[in-house]
Motif scaffolding. Structure first.
Motif, mmCIF file in Angstrom:
data_model
loop_
_atom_site.group_PDB
_atom_site.id
_atom_site.type_symbol
_atom_site.label_atom_id
_atom_site.label_comp_id
_atom_site.label_asym_id
_atom_site.label_seq_id
_atom_site.Cartn_x
_atom_site.Cartn_y
_atom_site.Cartn_z
ATOM 1 N N LEU A 9 -8.511 1.730 -2.065
ATOM 2 C CA LEU A 9 -8.428 2.540 -3.280
ATOM 3 C C LEU A 9 -9.236 3.826 -3.137
ATOM 4 C CD1 LEU A 9 -7.487 2.853 -6.210
ATOM 5 C CD2 LEU A 9 -9.544 1.600 -6.911
ATOM 6 N N LEU A 10 -10.453 3.723 -2.605
ATOM 7 C CA LEU A 10 -11.277 4.918 -2.424
ATOM 8 C C LEU A 10 -10.605 5.910 -1.482
ATOM 9 C CD1 LEU A 10 -14.834 3.336 -2.148
ATOM 10 C CD2 LEU A 10 -13.876 4.592 -4.094
ATOM 11 N N LEU A 15 -7.692 7.564 -3.453
ATOM 12 C CA LEU A 15 -8.144 8.418 -4.549
ATOM 13 C C LEU A 15 -8.704 9.746 -4.070
ATOM 14 C CD1 LEU A 15 -9.915 5.893 -6.955
ATOM 15 C CD2 LEU A 15 -7.640 6.903 -7.213
ATOM 16 N N TYR A 16 -9.342 9.729 -2.898
ATOM 17 C CA TYR A 16 -10.054 10.928 -2.459
ATOM 18 C C TYR A 16 -9.371 11.674 -1.320
ATOM 19 C CZ TYR A 16 -13.742 9.789 -5.689
ATOM 20 O OH TYR A 16 -14.435 9.558 -6.848
ATOM 21 N N ARG A 47 -2.339 12.356 0.637
ATOM 22 C CA ARG A 47 -2.191 11.151 -0.176
ATOM 23 C C ARG A 47 -0.730 10.730 -0.266
ATOM 24 N NH1 ARG A 47 -5.407 12.265 -4.338
ATOM 25 N NH2 ARG A 47 -3.797 13.221 -5.639
ATOM 26 N N ALA A 51 -17.380 9.554 -4.167
ATOM 27 C CA ALA A 51 -16.615 8.345 -3.864
ATOM 28 C C ALA A 51 -17.550 7.148 -3.710
ATOM 29 C CB ALA A 51 -15.786 8.544 -2.604
ATOM 30 N N HIS A 66 -13.810 7.911 -15.562
ATOM 31 C CA HIS A 66 -13.417 8.764 -14.436
ATOM 32 C C HIS A 66 -12.495 8.009 -13.488
ATOM 33 C CE1 HIS A 66 -13.660 12.063 -11.662
ATOM 34 N NE2 HIS A 66 -14.213 11.321 -10.714
ATOM 35 N N LEU A 67 -12.847 6.752 -13.204
ATOM 36 C CA LEU A 67 -12.019 5.938 -12.311
ATOM 37 C C LEU A 67 -10.648 5.679 -12.915
ATOM 38 C CD1 LEU A 67 -11.644 4.184 -9.784
ATOM 39 C CD2 LEU A 67 -12.788 2.317 -11.004
ATOM 40 N N MET A 88 -8.426 8.781 -12.518
ATOM 41 C CA MET A 88 -7.937 8.949 -11.146
ATOM 42 C C MET A 88 -6.882 7.905 -10.807
ATOM 43 S SD MET A 88 -11.194 10.077 -8.807
ATOM 44 C CE MET A 88 -12.098 8.564 -9.103
ATOM 45 N N CYS A 89 -7.105 6.663 -11.254
ATOM 46 C CA CYS A 89 -6.136 5.602 -10.955
ATOM 47 C C CYS A 89 -4.803 5.850 -11.655
ATOM 48 C CB CYS A 89 -6.702 4.247 -11.378
ATOM 49 S SG CYS A 89 -7.963 3.584 -10.270
ATOM 50 N N GLN A 142 -3.492 8.720 -12.328
ATOM 51 C CA GLN A 142 -2.810 9.755 -11.553
ATOM 52 C C GLN A 142 -2.218 9.165 -10.275
ATOM 53 O OE1 GLN A 142 -2.039 12.889 -12.182
ATOM 54 N NE2 GLN A 142 -1.090 13.137 -10.148
ATOM 55 N N LEU A 143 -2.978 8.296 -9.608
ATOM 56 C CA LEU A 143 -2.488 7.651 -8.390
ATOM 57 C C LEU A 143 -1.257 6.802 -8.673
ATOM 58 C CD1 LEU A 143 -2.792 6.852 -5.384
ATOM 59 C CD2 LEU A 143 -4.367 5.041 -6.147
#
Length: 222
Positions: free
Chosen positions: A11-12, A15-16, A22, A158, A202-203, A206-207, A209-210
């Motif tokens: 996941l990290l 995400l980054y 990506r 991260a 925040h997580l 981001m998730c 969006q992923l």
């Protein structure tokens, strides 16, 4: 949902990664998932890094020599020829520094620490497993969660998010917890983090969006 359970290290990475990289990584994950669903018994599955991390654990416990084990692993599978030696040198660089700093005998701890964190808002479960646990005489326990990816590096943000996930999953236990960027030989310690209180929000952002990107690409394969 295309993503319902995912390892923290994966996941990290996703995400980054920069957006252009990506997309490629997500496509690879989708193809692997489709292949696994089509033939669950096919050979060649499993995590590429598991044998290396098993050898690294045996090395710190004094039960094997990591460089020798890496040579044997490469000999048995040429796909490991480039990355396994790089992982080995990165890990050993970190480990030598850690030993010099502590200068204490190591006690073998035969444990299998693992946990999960459910992000109920989006139906995603994050897995935390394969933690290396060490006990030092008169100095408590150290727990190391590995991050293996070539790209991206594990940056400070991260690492903070990752350590927050681990802290939540283990309900604040295990003070000496860290994430190790194995290739770079760089560890981030929970005790050095200043959680801001917005890590979950925040997580989740981001998730989400992923997941949106994943679902868009997933439709191309249907």
């Amino acid at each position: 949902m295309p993503i319902d359970t995912i390892a923290l290290r994966k996941l990290l990475k996703l995400l980054y990664l920069p957006p252009n990289k990506r997309q490629g990584a997500i496509r690879t994950e989708i193809r692997n998932q489709i292949a696994k669903e089509a033939d669950p018994d096919a050979e060649g599955g499993g995590d590429f890094h598991i044998p290396f991390w098993s050898d690294a654990k045996q090395h710190v416990y004094g039960k094997a020599d990591l460089r020798q084990r890496t040579l044997a692993r490469v000999e048995s599978n040429r796909r490991r020829q480039r990355l396994y030696p790089e992982l080995t040198e990165g890990f050993l660089g970190w480990w030598q520094q850690e030993k010099r700093w502590r200068n204490l005998p190591i006690v073998y701890v035969p444990t299998k620490m693992k946990s999960k964190l459910l992000l109920a808002e989006i139906g995603v479960t994050i897995k935390i497993d394969n933690i290396m646990t060490l006990a030092f005489e008169e100095s408590g326990h150290m727990h190391v969660y590995p991050y293996f990816s070539e790209s991206p590096d594990l940056n400070a943000e991260a690492a903070r998010i990752g350590l927050w996930v681990i802290n939540e999953a283990f309900q604040g236990e295990h003070a000496d917890m860290r994430i190790l960027d194995v290739l770079r030989g760089q560890a981030f310690r929970k005790s050095e983090q200043k959680f801001r209180g917005d890590e979950r929000a925040h997580l989740l952002g981001m998730c989400m969006q992923l997941i949106s990107e994943w679902e868009t690409l997933w439709d191309e394969y249907q």
